[in-house]
Design a protein around this motif. Structure first.
Motif, PDB file in Angstrom:
ATOM      1  N   ILE A 169       1.515  -5.072   8.484  1.00 56.18           N
ATOM      2  CA  ILE A 169       1.886  -6.123   9.126  1.00 56.18           C
ATOM      3  C   ILE A 169       1.445  -6.031  10.638  1.00 56.18           C
ATOM      4  O   ILE A 169       1.698  -4.918  11.065  1.00 56.18           O
ATOM      5  CB  ILE A 169       3.453  -6.232   9.248  1.00 56.18           C
ATOM      6  CG1 ILE A 169       4.247  -6.553   8.191  1.00 56.18           C
ATOM      7  CG2 ILE A 169       3.781  -7.438  10.483  1.00 56.18           C
ATOM      8  CD1 ILE A 169       5.605  -6.569   8.073  1.00 56.18           C
ATOM      9  N   PHE A 183       0.627  -4.013  17.544  1.00 59.14           N
ATOM     10  CA  PHE A 183       0.876  -3.070  16.551  1.00 59.14           C
ATOM     11  C   PHE A 183       0.368  -3.437  15.227  1.00 59.14           C
ATOM     12  O   PHE A 183       0.256  -4.792  14.796  1.00 59.14           O
ATOM     13  CB  PHE A 183       2.461  -2.722  16.698  1.00 59.14           C
ATOM     14  CG  PHE A 183       3.295  -3.409  16.035  1.00 59.14           C
ATOM     15  CD1 PHE A 183       3.591  -3.778  14.731  1.00 59.14           C
ATOM     16  CD2 PHE A 183       4.262  -4.458  16.860  1.00 59.14           C
ATOM     17  CE1 PHE A 183       4.331  -4.645  14.154  1.00 59.14           C
ATOM     18  CE2 PHE A 183       5.121  -5.126  16.354  1.00 59.14           C
ATOM     19  CZ  PHE A 183       5.328  -5.436  15.306  1.00 59.14           C
ATOM     20  N   LEU A 185       1.233  -2.070  11.377  1.00 55.68           N
ATOM     21  CA  LEU A 185       1.660  -1.011  10.394  1.00 55.68           C
ATOM     22  C   LEU A 185       2.101  -1.251   9.156  1.00 55.68           C
ATOM     23  O   LEU A 185       2.135  -2.230   8.615  1.00 55.68           O
ATOM     24  CB  LEU A 185       3.301  -0.745  11.125  1.00 55.68           C
ATOM     25  CG  LEU A 185       4.244  -1.988  10.950  1.00 55.68           C
ATOM     26  CD1 LEU A 185       5.039  -1.998   9.923  1.00 55.68           C
ATOM     27  CD2 LEU A 185       5.091  -1.802  12.234  1.00 55.68           C
ATOM     28  N   ALA A 186       1.302  -0.311   8.268  1.00 56.20           N
ATOM     29  CA  ALA A 186       1.575  -0.578   6.852  1.00 56.20           C
ATOM     30  C   ALA A 186       3.055  -0.363   6.505  1.00 56.20           C
ATOM     31  O   ALA A 186       3.837   0.248   7.112  1.00 56.20           O
ATOM     32  CB  ALA A 186       0.928   0.898   6.294  1.00 56.20           C
ATOM     33  N   THR A 187       3.486  -1.215   5.475  1.00 55.75           N
ATOM     34  CA  THR A 187       4.799  -0.820   5.003  1.00 55.75           C
ATOM     35  C   THR A 187       5.041  -0.068   3.902  1.00 55.75           C
ATOM     36  O   THR A 187       6.174   0.159   3.673  1.00 55.75           O
ATOM     37  CB  THR A 187       5.067  -2.516   4.552  1.00 55.75           C
ATOM     38  OG1 THR A 187       4.258  -2.785   3.336  1.00 55.75           O
ATOM     39  CG2 THR A 187       5.412  -3.482   5.359  1.00 55.75           C
ATOM     40  N   SER A 188       3.910   0.779   3.764  1.00 59.03           N
ATOM     41  CA  SER A 188       4.166   1.981   2.991  1.00 59.03           C
ATOM     42  C   SER A 188       4.390   2.985   4.024  1.00 59.03           C
ATOM     43  O   SER A 188       3.914   2.740   5.402  1.00 59.03           O
ATOM     44  CB  SER A 188       2.782   2.272   2.309  1.00 59.03           C
ATOM     45  OG  SER A 188       1.627   2.262   3.185  1.00 59.03           O
ATOM     46  N   ILE A 190       2.877   5.618   4.579  1.00 67.31           N
ATOM     47  CA  ILE A 190       1.735   6.063   5.271  1.00 67.31           C
ATOM     48  C   ILE A 190       0.649   5.217   4.850  1.00 67.31           C
ATOM     49  O   ILE A 190       0.754   4.464   3.712  1.00 67.31           O
ATOM     50  CB  ILE A 190       1.339   7.451   4.955  1.00 67.31           C
ATOM     51  CG1 ILE A 190       0.232   8.166   5.600  1.00 67.31           C
ATOM     52  CG2 ILE A 190       1.141   7.650   3.329  1.00 67.31           C
ATOM     53  CD1 ILE A 190      -0.042   9.624   5.550  1.00 67.31           C
TER      54      ILE A 190
END
Lengths: 343, 343
Positions: A169, A183, A185-188, A190
């Motif tokens: 996202i 920003f 950011l991976a929702t994983s 890492i």
């Protein structure tokens, strides 16, 4: 004189030089000049901003994918004007960034006119960072949100097997006295690229990051990459957001879910064949004070609360350094890139 | 016969009965019939769905706030048609739900016509769960996303002091063979209502949830509520999402940030005076198969990966039980509610 082998020295390059080199590589491996220009610019800007996991580190993956015939390097995106706030693009089995570039003027025009607009990209491959897709909107005074699904490597919270992609996202908003707030950011727990880098460096990943091929927790990046899987960040909440990304980036665009494509006939293919959604809002339609003044006030208060670094700050500092000193490319890396431009 | 004191027994109520009782309470404490109807319906549906932290548990807070003069129970929301995809509402210092109800028909009409539409609510108080705001859109075949900021009680990741609210994100999407896919997640590690419930029950909260008044980690809900603060979920990622909620729900709507309002002259006030944003998308504008079929396929695959419970499943099961057996209200609770309807 030393008796050790001569190693190539680090080289400082201007952004335009790096873009030119990467453009040659893309064209040499089967893309159109238009596609090459967009991808080279994207990748070089990531490298400039110190976002190494999405910089030139990605080039061998692009080349391998193009050589496998998995992705259409000559893709001509088809842009459709669906409604006063809705644009959709068939990326023609090509990369997502040229599809975004093709639809971008119409998307911005609709966002400014309707107050909000959505771009649904399908039949696309996204192999880059997501922040370069949203940041330019904020530089034009718009607020942008984007999601892209990827390939099965994340176990939904409470499930036994991987299903979701790393499903990032990204968000960007303008502010009055500085670069946009951004920003990505991976929702994983890492990013996949960071697992690859850890594996290459022989480093361990933080606890809670992933599981091995037996579903057991591991900190060994190789065990994650070879038959293992990642976990979502933040437990059931990150998992819910990852599910939302599948719904928005695939179900809503007409693209594939992260688990739907089969690249087994394309050895060397690395790029997920899915979809991407962007939502762009014109904050000048709001009430009250200017948005950029208000977001600046939020930043001021975040600093007053003791926050030293905002999301995106590290990248913007690396960018300033690159603009002063050039983009530093490791000597061996540069040799490999030059070889790929001729291979 | 027992010698112990007679305690009131649990009572089963139909939804309509509970709505009628709550409506009387709201009107008795100074709301208009229109506002009472919306709030009573919202609160009773949360209780029906087993979402106790946002059910009748909230009524004393509503009453205390209304009695304090902090919120305008007679508010008449002013809806403005700003652009083909943009509606804004001044909630008139009233609750957000009546403002949403007033703007909803125009919002749905715009989403169906433009493909996407945004509703910016400002000058509003949100004291309820967020899923009731999005779920009805999905029941009409639309995809909805909402964010609302609240009041300073969350320390941004990397900061020393609280600044953000619990700032929830709610999402709803239709699916073919079942109730909508719905989630509602606080971007804090725990919802504020759940901390209050833990404090009332004398239970501890999970580690990583909050800090005490000295900024030290604590699992004591009272230490969090009395001068302490919550942490964001998922570290820097949850913190970035909480920041996004401030920007969308406050900066973009013209509402207050979570740290901007001062209720010190209104003892008993409990409701954050901020803003709320809703984005509604019409997925029928997409390419390919029907959205609800595609989301159903995702659900099927999530179950196949071993997931037993989807977000929202527990609520939908509680709803089915309430529809069969009625909504069970604790006897003492019901006495307190009846007293408030006459107080």
């Amino acid at each position: 004189m030393s008796a050790t082998p001569v190693t190539a020295v680090n080289t400082s390059m201007a952004l335009s030089e790096l873009v030119a080199l990467l453009t040659r590589i893309f064209i040499r491996h089967g893309t159109s000049p238009d596609v090459a220009a967009v991808l080279a610019d994207n990748c070089a800007r990531a490298e400039r901003d110190g976002a190494h996991s999405h910089g030139v580190f990605r080039i061998p993956g692009y080349v391998s994918t193009l050589n496998s015939g998995w992705v259409n390097g000559m893709a001509v995106p088809q842009v459709e004007d669906v409604a006063s706030g809705f644009v959709r693009v068939d990326a023609d089995n090509g990369f997502a960034q040229p599809a975004l570039a093709a639809a971008r003027p119409l998307l911005v025009q609709k966002a400014r006119s309707a107050g909000i607009a959505v771009l649904a990209i399908r039949n696309s491959h996204h192999f880059a960072a997501l922040w370069p897709d949203v940041e330019p909107f904020a530089e034009e005074g718009l607020v942008a949100l984007s999601v892209v699904n990827s390939m099965t490597c994340v176990v939904p919270h409470g499930a036994d097997r991987p299903l979701f992609g790393t499903n990032p996202i990204a968000f960007a908003a303008p502010r009055a006295d500085g670069p946009p707030i951004v920003f990505d950011l991976a929702t994983s727990a890492i990013a996949h690229g960071d697992v690859q880098i850890a594996a290459r460096k022989g480093e361990r990943v933080p606890p809670g990051t992933g599981v091995d091929s037996l579903g057991q927790p591991t900190q060994d990046p190789r065990a994650i990459l070879e038959g293992g899987a990642l976990l979502p960040f933040g437990g059931h909440k990150g998992s819910a957001l990852s599910m939302m990304v599948e719904l928005l980036a695939a179900a809503l665009t007409g693209g594939n879910f992260s688990f739907e494509f089969d690249w087994s006939n394309h050895p060397g293919a690395k790029t997920p064949w899915t979809g991407q959604l962007l939502i762009v809002i014109d904050p000048s339609k709001n009430a009250g004070q200017g948005f950029a003044e208000r977001s600046q006030e939020l930043v001021r208060q975040m600093h007053a609360a003791g926050l030293r670094r905002l999301p995106g700050d590290r990248r913007h500092r690396a960018r300033a350094r690159s603009e002063e000193e050039g983009i530093i490319i490791d000597g061996e890396e540069l040799e490999r890139l030059r070889a790929l431009a001729q291979a």
